[in-house]
Design a protein around this motif. Structure first.
Motif, mmCIF file in Angstrom:
data_model
loop_
_atom_site.group_PDB
_atom_site.id
_atom_site.type_symbol
_atom_site.label_atom_id
_atom_site.label_comp_id
_atom_site.label_asym_id
_atom_site.label_seq_id
_atom_site.Cartn_x
_atom_site.Cartn_y
_atom_site.Cartn_z
ATOM 1 N N SER A 69 19.999 20.570 -4.550
ATOM 2 C CA SER A 69 19.639 21.958 -4.862
ATOM 3 C C SER A 69 19.872 22.363 -6.306
ATOM 4 O O SER A 69 19.447 23.452 -6.717
ATOM 5 C CB SER A 69 20.437 22.906 -3.958
ATOM 6 O OG SER A 69 21.833 22.790 -4.224
ATOM 7 N N GLU A 70 20.520 21.510 -7.100
ATOM 8 C CA GLU A 70 20.815 21.916 -8.473
ATOM 9 C C GLU A 70 20.403 20.845 -9.485
ATOM 10 O O GLU A 70 19.322 20.908 -10.049
ATOM 11 C CB GLU A 70 22.312 22.245 -8.600
ATOM 12 C CG GLU A 70 22.772 23.330 -7.612
ATOM 13 C CD GLU A 70 23.607 24.404 -8.262
ATOM 14 O OE1 GLU A 70 23.176 24.956 -9.277
ATOM 15 O OE2 GLU A 70 24.693 24.700 -7.735
ATOM 16 N N THR A 71 21.232 19.848 -9.718
ATOM 17 C CA THR A 71 20.967 18.911 -10.814
ATOM 18 C C THR A 71 19.668 18.145 -10.627
ATOM 19 O O THR A 71 18.900 17.959 -11.583
ATOM 20 C CB THR A 71 22.137 17.926 -10.960
ATOM 21 O OG1 THR A 71 22.385 17.278 -9.694
ATOM 22 C CG2 THR A 71 23.411 18.648 -11.395
ATOM 23 N N MET A 73 16.961 19.006 -8.961
ATOM 24 C CA MET A 73 15.815 19.894 -9.141
ATOM 25 C C MET A 73 15.569 20.198 -10.611
ATOM 26 O O MET A 73 14.426 20.184 -11.085
ATOM 27 C CB MET A 73 16.030 21.201 -8.376
ATOM 28 C CG MET A 73 15.754 21.128 -6.892
ATOM 29 S SD MET A 73 15.791 22.768 -6.137
ATOM 30 C CE MET A 73 14.403 23.561 -6.938
ATOM 31 N N ILE A 74 16.650 20.479 -11.346
ATOM 32 C CA ILE A 74 16.475 20.844 -12.758
ATOM 33 C C ILE A 74 15.949 19.655 -13.553
ATOM 34 O O ILE A 74 15.067 19.794 -14.412
ATOM 35 C CB ILE A 74 17.801 21.346 -13.364
ATOM 36 C CG1 ILE A 74 18.339 22.541 -12.580
ATOM 37 C CG2 ILE A 74 17.585 21.756 -14.824
ATOM 38 C CD1 ILE A 74 19.772 22.890 -12.910
ATOM 39 N N GLU A 77 12.329 19.332 -12.932
ATOM 40 C CA GLU A 77 11.601 20.384 -13.644
ATOM 41 C C GLU A 77 11.434 20.005 -15.117
ATOM 42 O O GLU A 77 10.374 20.228 -15.711
ATOM 43 C CB GLU A 77 12.347 21.722 -13.519
ATOM 44 C CG GLU A 77 12.336 22.322 -12.122
ATOM 45 C CD GLU A 77 11.174 23.270 -11.884
ATOM 46 O OE1 GLU A 77 10.476 23.622 -12.841
ATOM 47 O OE2 GLU A 77 10.955 23.645 -10.716
ATOM 48 N N TYR A 123 24.315 29.316 -6.976
ATOM 49 C CA TYR A 123 23.732 28.086 -7.513
ATOM 50 C C TYR A 123 23.841 28.204 -9.034
ATOM 51 O O TYR A 123 22.851 28.503 -9.723
ATOM 52 C CB TYR A 123 22.289 27.901 -7.052
ATOM 53 C CG TYR A 123 22.190 27.626 -5.565
ATOM 54 C CD1 TYR A 123 22.236 26.320 -5.079
ATOM 55 C CD2 TYR A 123 22.101 28.660 -4.645
ATOM 56 C CE1 TYR A 123 22.184 26.053 -3.718
ATOM 57 C CE2 TYR A 123 22.057 28.410 -3.281
ATOM 58 C CZ TYR A 123 22.095 27.102 -2.823
ATOM 59 O OH TYR A 123 22.052 26.843 -1.470
ATOM 60 N N ASN A 126 21.295 25.793 -11.167
ATOM 61 C CA ASN A 126 19.858 25.921 -10.908
ATOM 62 C C ASN A 126 19.321 27.296 -11.268
ATOM 63 O O ASN A 126 18.255 27.418 -11.894
ATOM 64 C CB ASN A 126 19.563 25.623 -9.432
ATOM 65 C CG ASN A 126 18.092 25.360 -9.185
ATOM 66 O OD1 ASN A 126 17.233 25.733 -9.959
ATOM 67 N ND2 ASN A 126 17.805 24.697 -8.084
ATOM 68 N N GLY A 130 17.232 26.476 -14.299
ATOM 69 C CA GLY A 130 15.880 26.336 -13.765
ATOM 70 C C GLY A 130 14.891 27.222 -14.497
ATOM 71 O O GLY A 130 13.874 26.730 -15.034
ATOM 72 N N SER A 407 8.190 22.158 -6.218
ATOM 73 C CA SER A 407 7.979 22.827 -7.511
ATOM 74 C C SER A 407 6.584 23.421 -7.664
ATOM 75 O O SER A 407 6.384 24.339 -8.464
ATOM 76 C CB SER A 407 8.244 21.843 -8.658
ATOM 77 O OG SER A 407 7.341 20.763 -8.619
ATOM 78 N N HIS A 423 9.036 28.441 -10.796
ATOM 79 C CA HIS A 423 9.081 27.021 -10.418
ATOM 80 C C HIS A 423 7.848 26.312 -10.986
ATOM 81 O O HIS A 423 6.725 26.843 -10.945
ATOM 82 C CB HIS A 423 9.145 26.792 -8.916
ATOM 83 C CG HIS A 423 10.516 26.993 -8.336
ATOM 84 N ND1 HIS A 423 10.823 26.779 -7.013
ATOM 85 C CD2 HIS A 423 11.684 27.371 -8.917
ATOM 86 C CE1 HIS A 423 12.101 27.050 -6.787
ATOM 87 N NE2 HIS A 423 12.644 27.410 -7.937
#
Length: 504
Positions: A69-71, A73-74, A77, A123, A126, A130, A407, A423
């Motif tokens: 949910s954090e690293t 995903m970023i 992105e 979060y 993110n 994000g 995304s 996103h």
């Protein structure tokens, strides 16, 4: 590690510095933007252990949850933005009427300027970094304001960002109400805020004074519809994961269940089995289960549980010193129960039993639009009915939370659950201005004679026709039959133009 607030006297200097940087043009070249996005990616990749420790201290967040949910995903992105930046930032040609046939007409993607991103504690990476991916990719200068509640993560980011991002263009400002209030007194070109609706109103009010556009990612009570025909074990398993992920402290967490009568007891038993599977016989000892962020939120959740009129059928155990609250189900909840008033934002899941799901639709429509809405059913008609007769920021059928990590899906609320979405490319678009551009040459001046003064009646008729239809020549021919004498007096270049347009 503790976070030191930014001195109030420094905040106006930071704002002015970043505005000056933007006007210097440093952030405009695409290669500079890519370089900064690589730096952000490397920040996460190089400091995995330190990031894990900081977020664990703030939220007791398990490594798997942190990655999902954090690293993870970023970083994705960042990769997507670097890969697609030329395409996203390219001018886009548009179709025009015949009047501008020889002109260069297009839409530019310009950076907005200096933007402010205010993150949230649940979060802490993110919801801050994000949106920053989109702001950097779009060519803006950025002030990042981490949440003061997740102070260990805020302190780590304050330490690391200067090592990976150009401090002339990207700065961190730490603080609480006083510092944020001072920030909001300054003019920004966009404000992006994630948090609760009460603070969202304050942000929007401050932005309105400066006519600053905003993106607000808020929350709300996200309902879950469950029909009798579902696969109960799978439904419970997917909801158990979605609800108790991050200890229920997720803006799109399932907030309450609307269950068709007759399956509620089996559903409760399936939830118990899933909790056992995920966290073992002692949830508090599990390395896969988080904690409530602080005592204030713990006390708020405890009060909700103490005041409910429903029956606690699973969980309910808590340890104030450890900020631990077990995954909890509450059955036979009334519609006016305390648990049904506001977003719970914790590991408590009330169950509202109805005879038919249409009752639940009416109930949901009497409340503010939620950020997410979930439906579990095998019946396509029932699913379509619910989706067609409700409103929400996003929807997921037969699962929960997973739309957040796609995304290419815009993520955002509607009404009280938020304004705008982001996103992927949407993040780039949020922080870009679509600037209309029409570029003419200095030649072919005779083609402009029609628009200049000393126009005849027939000239006006021709201009009107050419502007409003693709089939201008057909209409001009019709006019010619009526006003033959006038047409013979038109200049040769006009007739040539019309023949050219007929061929096109």
């Amino acid at each position: 590690m503790s976070s030191t607030y930014t001195p109030l006297a420094d905040i106006p200097k930071v704002v002015q510095s970043l505005r000056s940087t933007f006007f210097s043009g440093i952030t405009r070249p695409l290669e500079f933007r890519k370089q900064q996005l690589r730096g952000l990616y490397n920040l996460l990749a190089d400091n995995d252990a330190a990031i894990r420790e900081a977020v664990f201290q703030d939220l007791h967040k398990p490594p798997t949850e942190l990655m999902i949910s954090e690293t993870g995903m970023i970083k994705q992105e960042c990769i997507d933005a670097i890969k697609n930046l030329e395409k996203w930032a390219a001018n886009r040609s548009v179709k025009t009427s015949i009047v501008n046939k020889f002109d260069n007409v297009h839409i530019r993607k310009d950076p907005l300027g200096m933007v402010l991103i205010i993150g949230a504690w649940n979060y802490p990476l993110n919801l801050l970094l994000g949106p920053a991916v989109g702001a950097i990719a779009a060519g803006n200068t950025v002030i990042l304001k981490p949440s003061e509640i997740s102070l260990n993560t805020a302190a780590l980011l304050t330490k690391l960002l200067p090592k990976y991002l150009d401090q002339r263009a990207y700065r961190v400002v730490n603080g609480a109400v006083e510092e944020t209030t001072l920030l909001l007194e300054h003019k920004f070109d966009h404000i992006f805020y994630t948090g609760n609706g009460q603070v969202g109103k304050i942000i929007m009010g401050a932005a309105a004074k400066q006519l600053t556009p905003v993106t607000l990612e808020l929350g709300g009570k996200s309902p879950v519809f469950i029909s009798r025909d579902v696969d109960i074990p799978i439904t419970a398993r997917r909801l158990c994961w979605g609800k108790f992920f991050n200890c229920g402290q997720t803006c799109i967490a399932p907030d309450y269940l609307i269950v068709e009568r007759g399956i509620e007891d089996k559903l409760v038993e399936a939830f118990k089995a899933s909790v056992q599977e995920f966290y073992g016989s002692s949830v508090q000892s599990s390395s896969s289960y988080g904690r409530i962020v602080n005592k204030n939120h713990f006390d708020r959740l405890k009060a909700l549980l103490d005041q409910t009129k429903g029956k606690v059928v699973m969980g309910g155990q808590m340890d104030e010193k450890d900020l631990f609250m077990a995954p909890t189900l509450v059955l036979d909840v009334d519609r006016d129960d305390k648990l049904m008033e506001n977003e719970i934002f914790g590991p408590i899941l009330p169950i509202l039993v109805v005879d038919r799901l249409v009752e639940g639709v009416k109930y949901v429509n009497q409340r503010d639009q939620p950020l997410a809405l979930y439906v579990f059913s095998k019946n396509k008609k029932a699913i379509d009915y619910i989706l067609d007769h409700t409103r929400s920021g996003g929807i997921v059928v037969n699962d929960s939370l997973v739309h957040f990590i796609v995304s290419n899906l815009p993520f955002g609320g509607t009404g009280p659950s938020g304004i705008g979405n982001y996103h992927g490319k949407r993040s780039f678009d949020v922080f870009s201005h679509e600037r209309s551009a029409l570029i003419k040459t200095m030649g072919m001046e005779k083609l402009n004679d029609l628009r200049y003064p000393v126009s005849t009646t027939i000239t006006i008729m021709i201009i009107t026709t050419t502007i409003t239809t693709k089939h201008a020549f057909t209409h001009i021919t019709h006019i010619t039959h009526i006003t033959h004498a006038y047409v013979h007096n038109l200049s040769l270049h006009l007739l040539s133009l019309l023949f050219y347009l007929q061929e096109e």
